[in-house]
Design a protein around this motif. Structure first.
Motif, PDB file in Angstrom:
ATOM      1  N   PRO A  45     -35.448  28.462 -18.743  1.00  0.00           N
ATOM      2  CA  PRO A  45     -34.182  28.119 -18.340  1.00  0.00           C
ATOM      3  C   PRO A  45     -33.323  29.212 -17.948  1.00  0.00           C
ATOM      4  O   PRO A  45     -33.104  30.118 -18.553  1.00  0.00           O
ATOM      5  N   ALA A  46     -32.255  28.930 -17.012  1.00  0.00           N
ATOM      6  CA  ALA A  46     -31.408  29.789 -16.496  1.00  0.00           C
ATOM      7  C   ALA A  46     -30.256  29.974 -17.434  1.00  0.00           C
ATOM      8  O   ALA A  46     -29.831  29.026 -18.164  1.00  0.00           O
ATOM      9  N   PRO A  47     -29.871  31.188 -17.802  1.00  0.00           N
ATOM     10  CA  PRO A  47     -28.785  31.379 -18.610  1.00  0.00           C
ATOM     11  C   PRO A  47     -27.435  30.837 -18.289  1.00  0.00           C
ATOM     12  O   PRO A  47     -26.915  30.714 -16.965  1.00  0.00           O
ATOM     13  N   PRO A  48     -26.407  30.245 -19.115  1.00  0.00           N
ATOM     14  CA  PRO A  48     -25.168  29.893 -18.429  1.00  0.00           C
ATOM     15  C   PRO A  48     -24.119  30.665 -17.823  1.00  0.00           C
ATOM     16  O   PRO A  48     -24.383  31.853 -18.263  1.00  0.00           O
ATOM     17  N   LYS A  49     -23.532  30.444 -16.848  1.00  0.00           N
ATOM     18  CA  LYS A  49     -22.864  31.196 -16.071  1.00  0.00           C
ATOM     19  C   LYS A  49     -21.265  31.117 -17.016  1.00  0.00           C
ATOM     20  O   LYS A  49     -20.898  30.293 -17.663  1.00  0.00           O
ATOM     21  N   LYS A  50     -20.859  32.530 -16.822  1.00  0.00           N
ATOM     22  CA  LYS A  50     -19.438  33.014 -17.370  1.00  0.00           C
ATOM     23  C   LYS A  50     -18.505  31.821 -16.869  1.00  0.00           C
ATOM     24  O   LYS A  50     -18.261  31.760 -15.604  1.00  0.00           O
ATOM     25  N   PRO A  51     -17.548  31.248 -17.539  1.00  0.00           N
ATOM     26  CA  PRO A  51     -16.667  30.423 -16.997  1.00  0.00           C
ATOM     27  C   PRO A  51     -15.437  31.210 -16.414  1.00  0.00           C
ATOM     28  O   PRO A  51     -15.234  32.267 -16.661  1.00  0.00           O
ATOM     29  N   ALA A  52     -14.866  30.337 -15.704  1.00  0.00           N
ATOM     30  CA  ALA A  52     -13.597  30.960 -14.824  1.00  0.00           C
ATOM     31  C   ALA A  52     -12.465  31.118 -15.651  1.00  0.00           C
ATOM     32  O   ALA A  52     -12.404  30.311 -16.718  1.00  0.00           O
ATOM     33  N   SER A  53     -11.561  32.052 -15.488  1.00  0.00           N
ATOM     34  CA  SER A  53     -10.415  32.266 -16.490  1.00  0.00           C
ATOM     35  C   SER A  53      -9.136  31.389 -15.959  1.00  0.00           C
ATOM     36  O   SER A  53      -9.424  30.513 -14.861  1.00  0.00           O
ATOM     37  N   ALA A  54      -8.145  31.271 -16.540  1.00  0.00           N
ATOM     38  CA  ALA A  54      -6.967  30.173 -16.088  1.00  0.00           C
ATOM     39  C   ALA A  54      -6.526  30.714 -14.814  1.00  0.00           C
ATOM     40  O   ALA A  54      -6.220  29.835 -14.075  1.00  0.00           O
ATOM     41  N   TYR A  55      -6.296  32.123 -14.708  1.00  0.00           N
ATOM     42  CA  TYR A  55      -5.897  32.420 -13.147  1.00  0.00           C
ATOM     43  C   TYR A  55      -6.877  32.202 -12.052  1.00  0.00           C
ATOM     44  O   TYR A  55      -6.457  31.410 -11.015  1.00  0.00           O
ATOM     45  N   MET A  56      -7.966  32.160 -12.169  1.00  0.00           N
ATOM     46  CA  MET A  56      -9.008  31.981 -11.257  1.00  0.00           C
ATOM     47  C   MET A  56      -9.061  30.291 -10.841  1.00  0.00           C
ATOM     48  O   MET A  56      -9.420  29.851  -9.729  1.00  0.00           O
ATOM     49  N   LEU A  57      -8.949  29.633 -12.071  1.00  0.00           N
ATOM     50  CA  LEU A  57      -8.976  28.104 -11.974  1.00  0.00           C
ATOM     51  C   LEU A  57      -7.528  27.625 -10.921  1.00  0.00           C
ATOM     52  O   LEU A  57      -7.690  26.977 -10.092  1.00  0.00           O
ATOM     53  N   TRP A  58      -6.477  28.290 -11.324  1.00  0.00           N
ATOM     54  CA  TRP A  58      -5.100  28.247 -10.613  1.00  0.00           C
ATOM     55  C   TRP A  58      -5.222  28.575  -9.150  1.00  0.00           C
ATOM     56  O   TRP A  58      -4.998  27.790  -8.247  1.00  0.00           O
ATOM     57  N   LEU A  59      -5.913  29.663  -8.810  1.00  0.00           N
ATOM     58  CA  LEU A  59      -6.190  30.332  -7.606  1.00  0.00           C
ATOM     59  C   LEU A  59      -7.056  29.666  -6.776  1.00  0.00           C
ATOM     60  O   LEU A  59      -6.838  29.238  -5.682  1.00  0.00           O
ATOM     61  N   LYS A  60      -8.169  28.718  -7.521  1.00  0.00           N
ATOM     62  CA  LYS A  60      -8.893  27.831  -6.721  1.00  0.00           C
ATOM     63  C   LYS A  60      -8.312  26.614  -6.042  1.00  0.00           C
ATOM     64  O   LYS A  60      -8.341  26.106  -5.098  1.00  0.00           O
ATOM     65  N   GLU A  61      -7.258  26.176  -6.844  1.00  0.00           N
ATOM     66  CA  GLU A  61      -6.405  24.970  -6.018  1.00  0.00           C
ATOM     67  C   GLU A  61      -5.129  25.419  -5.318  1.00  0.00           C
ATOM     68  O   GLU A  61      -4.834  24.761  -4.466  1.00  0.00           O
ATOM     69  N   ASN A  62      -4.995  26.610  -5.498  1.00  0.00           N
ATOM     70  CA  ASN A  62      -4.008  27.229  -4.630  1.00  0.00           C
ATOM     71  C   ASN A  62      -4.080  28.276  -3.509  1.00  0.00           C
ATOM     72  O   ASN A  62      -3.399  28.741  -2.487  1.00  0.00           O
ATOM     73  N   ARG A  63      -5.349  28.383  -3.264  1.00  0.00           N
ATOM     74  CA  ARG A  63      -5.862  29.629  -2.460  1.00  0.00           C
ATOM     75  C   ARG A  63      -5.522  29.205  -0.939  1.00  0.00           C
ATOM     76  O   ARG A  63      -4.872  29.988  -0.102  1.00  0.00           O
ATOM     77  N   VAL A  64      -5.693  28.058  -0.551  1.00  0.00           N
ATOM     78  CA  VAL A  64      -5.518  27.580   0.899  1.00  0.00           C
ATOM     79  C   VAL A  64      -4.096  27.698   1.180  1.00  0.00           C
ATOM     80  O   VAL A  64      -3.584  27.983   2.114  1.00  0.00           O
ATOM     81  N   ARG A  65      -3.266  27.024   0.493  1.00  0.00           N
ATOM     82  CA  ARG A  65      -1.880  27.028   0.547  1.00  0.00           C
ATOM     83  C   ARG A  65      -1.133  28.533   0.735  1.00  0.00           C
ATOM     84  O   ARG A  65      -0.468  28.623   1.521  1.00  0.00           O
ATOM     85  N   ILE A  66      -1.560  29.265  -0.249  1.00  0.00           N
ATOM     86  CA  ILE A  66      -1.066  30.616  -0.469  1.00  0.00           C
ATOM     87  C   ILE A  66      -1.570  31.489   1.210  1.00  0.00           C
ATOM     88  O   ILE A  66      -0.775  32.102   1.749  1.00  0.00           O
ATOM     89  N   ALA A  67      -2.803  31.167   1.317  1.00  0.00           N
ATOM     90  CA  ALA A  67      -3.269  31.747   2.581  1.00  0.00           C
ATOM     91  C   ALA A  67      -2.665  31.310   3.836  1.00  0.00           C
ATOM     92  O   ALA A  67      -2.350  32.102   4.751  1.00  0.00           O
ATOM     93  N   GLY A  68      -2.226  30.117   3.795  1.00  0.00           N
ATOM     94  CA  GLY A  68      -1.479  29.399   4.752  1.00  0.00           C
ATOM     95  C   GLY A  68      -0.147  29.890   5.272  1.00  0.00           C
ATOM     96  O   GLY A  68       0.424  30.089   6.211  1.00  0.00           O
ATOM     97  N   SER A  69       0.503  30.291   3.996  1.00  0.00           N
ATOM     98  CA  SER A  69       1.774  30.641   3.994  1.00  0.00           C
ATOM     99  C   SER A  69       1.965  32.151   4.258  1.00  0.00           C
ATOM    100  O   SER A  69       3.200  32.797   4.877  1.00  0.00           O
TER     101      SER A  69
END
Length: 215
Positions: A45-69
């Motif tokens: 069995p593969a080891p579980p992946k380390k979870p994303a932080s609050a910042y990284m979760l927010w960045l995932k939702e906002n990266r495209v918007r920030i890059a576009g700006s």
């Protein structure tokens, strides 16, 4: 995987002539290769992946918007990260709460999966050495910037005066040496405003650092 043609017709004839039972499997029969057999036996069995932080979760939702700006600069990862870090610091706790809660749930699931993985005999990947981690460590763009001390604040106000006194062709090292000499000769009254300003900046920095969410 190799394929081997069944000997059904041949077995049929032999059994028919010998008067034996007519048991055979017609068609093609898949036979696992030696490599596939080894892979099946050694699969873990593969080891579980380390979870994303609050910042990284927010960045995932906002990266495209920030890059576009950022226009053309939106193609540069470092500039996008810097802009994202600056924006994250300005968000209220109410806005961040959604991502903080999501990160907490992901972490709880990770710990549960990690425990189950280790109970099955799994071994989590070893952490990299401190030396290797330091070499590849990237600066957190959302981390508050360390404030200047009293001397650096004073130098900021007197650098031009010193460089003018040294004249053209001076070296940066000469500026620092001369600045150090002048700072030592300053009275407590002259240093006082810079010491007070540095103290205020340090208090503000410590306050921001305490409320900082690590990336």
């Amino acid at each position: 995987m190799t394929m081997r043609r069944s000997r059904g017709p041949l077995v049929f004839l032999v059994c028919l002539l010998a008067g034996g039972p007519l048991f055979f499997t017609p068609g093609l029969r898949p036979i696992p290769s030696r490599q596939e057999s080894r892979m099946a036996l050694s699969a873990e069995p593969a080891p579980p992946k380390k979870p994303a932080s609050a910042y990284m979760l927010w960045l995932k939702e906002n990266r495209v918007r920030i890059a576009g700006s950022l226009g053309e600069d939106g193609k540069k990862v470092t500039l996008v990260s810097k802009a994202a870090g600056a924006e994250w610091k300005t968000l209220s706790d109410k806005v961040k709460k959604k991502f903080v809660d999501m990160a907490a749930k992901l972490k709880a699931n990770f710990l549960t999966e990690k425990e189950a993985f280790e109970k099955q005999g799994g071994v989590m990947p070893a952490r990299k050495s401190r030396k290797a981690a330091t070499a590849k460590k990237t600066k957190d763009p959302s981390l508050p910037k360390r404030p200047k001390n009293a001397y650096m604040l004073w130098l900021q106000d007197h650098r031009k005066e010193i460089t003018d006194a040294l004249g053209p062709g001076h070296q940066p090292k000469q500026v620092m040496v001369e600045a150090g000499k002048r700072w030592k000769t300053c009275s407590d009254a002259e240093k006082g405003p810079y010491v007070a300003q540095a103290s205020e900046l340090k208090q503000a920095y410590n306050k921001q650092k305490q409320g900082h969410v690590k990336l």
